[in-house]
Design an enzyme around this catalytic site. Structure first.
Site, short mmCIF file in Angstrom:
data_model
loop_
_atom_site.label_atom_id
_atom_site.label_comp_id
_atom_site.label_asym_id
_atom_site.label_seq_id
_atom_site.Cartn_x
_atom_site.Cartn_y
_atom_site.Cartn_z
N ASP A 121 0.24 2.38 -9.42
CA ASP A 121 0.23 3.38 -8.36
C ASP A 121 1.47 3.05 -7.50
OD1 ASP A 121 -0.78 5.26 -6.43
OD2 ASP A 121 -1.40 3.53 -5.24
N LEU A 122 1.90 3.99 -6.69
CA LEU A 122 3.11 3.72 -5.90
C LEU A 122 2.80 3.46 -4.43
CD1 LEU A 122 6.32 5.94 -6.13
CD2 LEU A 122 5.90 4.21 -4.45
N ASP A 123 2.34 4.53 -3.74
CA ASP A 123 2.08 4.40 -2.30
C ASP A 123 1.00 3.36 -2.05
OD1 ASP A 123 3.77 6.53 -1.30
OD2 ASP A 123 2.37 7.94 -2.20
N THR B 89 4.30 2.89 1.87
CA THR B 89 4.36 4.31 2.23
C THR B 89 3.00 4.87 2.63
OG1 THR B 89 4.45 4.57 -0.14
CG2 THR B 89 6.45 5.15 1.08
N LYS C 297 -5.96 8.35 0.73
CA LYS C 297 -5.09 7.60 -0.18
C LYS C 297 -5.29 8.06 -1.62
CE LYS C 297 -4.61 3.37 2.52
NZ LYS C 297 -4.91 1.93 2.55
N SER D 149 1.61 8.00 -9.88
CA SER D 149 1.45 8.30 -8.46
C SER D 149 1.18 9.78 -8.26
CB SER D 149 2.74 7.92 -7.71
OG SER D 149 2.72 8.44 -6.40
N ALA D 150 0.29 10.07 -7.31
CA ALA D 150 0.01 11.47 -6.97
C ALA D 150 1.16 12.09 -6.18
CB ALA D 150 -1.27 11.55 -6.16
N LYS E 174 -6.38 12.29 -9.00
CA LYS E 174 -7.32 11.17 -8.83
C LYS E 174 -8.46 11.67 -7.93
CE LYS E 174 -3.26 8.16 -8.74
NZ LYS E 174 -2.38 7.28 -7.95
N GLU F 193 -3.97 -0.30 -8.29
CA GLU F 193 -4.21 0.74 -7.27
C GLU F 193 -4.57 0.16 -5.91
OE1 GLU F 193 -4.46 3.76 -6.20
OE2 GLU F 193 -3.97 5.02 -7.93
N ASP F 194 -4.35 0.94 -4.86
CA ASP F 194 -4.82 0.54 -3.52
C ASP F 194 -5.88 1.50 -2.98
OD1 ASP F 194 -3.01 2.74 -3.09
OD2 ASP F 194 -2.92 2.18 -0.98
P1 B16 Z 1 3.09 13.64 -1.60
P2 B16 Z 1 -0.16 7.36 -4.70
C1 B16 Z 1 -0.41 9.46 -3.07
O1 B16 Z 1 0.39 8.53 -3.71
C2 B16 Z 1 -0.76 9.02 -1.67
O2 B16 Z 1 -1.60 7.89 -1.71
C3 B16 Z 1 -1.49 10.12 -0.95
O3 B16 Z 1 -1.76 9.72 0.37
C4 B16 Z 1 -0.59 11.38 -0.96
O4 B16 Z 1 -1.26 12.48 -0.33
C5 B16 Z 1 -0.24 11.75 -2.40
O5 B16 Z 1 0.40 10.65 -3.00
C6 B16 Z 1 0.69 12.95 -2.47
O6 B16 Z 1 1.92 12.58 -1.93
O7 B16 Z 1 2.65 14.45 -0.43
O8 B16 Z 1 4.26 12.73 -1.31
O9 B16 Z 1 3.30 14.47 -2.84
O10 B16 Z 1 -0.98 6.45 -3.84
O11 B16 Z 1 -0.91 8.08 -5.79
O12 B16 Z 1 1.13 6.72 -5.17
MG MG Z 2 -1.79 4.44 -3.47
#
Ligand code: B16
Ligand code: MG
Length: 222
Positions: free
Chosen positions: A8-10, A16, A44, A115-116, A146, A170-171
């Site tokens: 996962d990224l964020d 982030t 998240k 990552s989402a 997710k 993942e976090d």
């Molecule tokens: P964006 P991850 C997710 O990233 C975030 O945890 C989540 O808070 C965010 O809404 C989602 O990405 C979409 O991000 O608005 O930048 O497209 O944790 O899956 O890496």
């Molecule tokens: Mg995350």
């Protein structure tokens, strides 16, 4: 036998998750809604529009906005989020992540990002680590976000490995659920209770505990 690690990224590679929190909180406050870090756990890992809908429902404003107005609110949040991202530098990579990526390369593991975030590729560029990854799944290319397993299954597919050969890191609660449903070994970094409740196979307090030799032994005694 482990052949790939899917990140996962964020909140796993860099902080982030806190920038998302700041940008959403400012957007929410501008329409008289407030929320705290505890509520933020639910945001998240889930998509931008799903996050907005959760915030509006939390503030009792779920039916107050048209689809067009919601797109404008989400864009307002993303514009602020992107303005916070420009300050990201390699020094902002979480402790232990670079060491783990190097150990994975040395061990010929495949490495993916699930990552989402639509901002994922830009974030990896700011951090100057894009070259480590064999694949980055486009979140728009999967049907369900997710906690559905789609994005992790797509990563395994793009890496040409089977899900049982993957470790996912993942976090978020939604992310751990997604990894488990994909049939992978789930490593949760963060609040122990949240990660355990979601079903993580291994829970670590922070990323400096992501040591490759320890991850492989945890998988072997699962
Ligand atoms: P964006 P991850 C997710 O990233 C975030 O945890 C989540 O808070 C965010 O809404 C989602 O990405 C979409 O991000 O608005 O930048 O497209 O944790 O899956 O890496
Ligand atoms: Mg995350």
């Amino acid at each position: 036998m482990v052949k790939a690690v899917i990140f996962d990224l964020d909140g796993v590679i860099t902080d982030t998750a806190e920038l998302h929190f700041q940008a959403w909180k400012n957007l929410a406050n501008s329409i008289s809604i407030d929320f705290d870090h505890e509520f933020n756990e639910q945001l998240k890992g889930i998509s931008r529009m799903d996050s907005l809908n959760k915030i509006l429902n939390h503030g009792g404003a779920g039916n107050n906005y048209t689809g067009q107005e919601k797109i404008a609110l989400a864009t307002q949040k993303n514009d602020e989020y992107k303005s916070l991202l420009v300050n990201l530098k390699p020094e902002n990579i979480y402790p232990g992540i670079k060491e783990l990526l190097n150990a994975l390369k040395e061990d010929s593991m495949k490495i993916g990002v699930a990552s989402a975030s639509k901002n994922g590729p830009a974030i990896l560029n700011y951090l100057e680590i894009t070259h480590y990854f064999d694949t980055i799944v486009d979140p728009d290319s999967v049907q369900n976000g997710k906690p559905a397993p789609d994005i992790f299954l797509k990563a395994a597919d793009q890496l040409r490995v089977s899900p049982e050969e993957c470790i996912g890191i993942e976090d978020s609660e939604a992310g751990i659920e997604a990894i488990k449903k994909a049939g992978m070994f789930a490593v949760g970094v963060g609040t122990g209770e949240v990660m355990k409740k979601a079903g993580a196979n291994l829970v670590l307090v922070n990323t400096s505990e992501l040591v490759w030799s320890e991850l492989t032994s945890a998988v072997s005694i699962r």
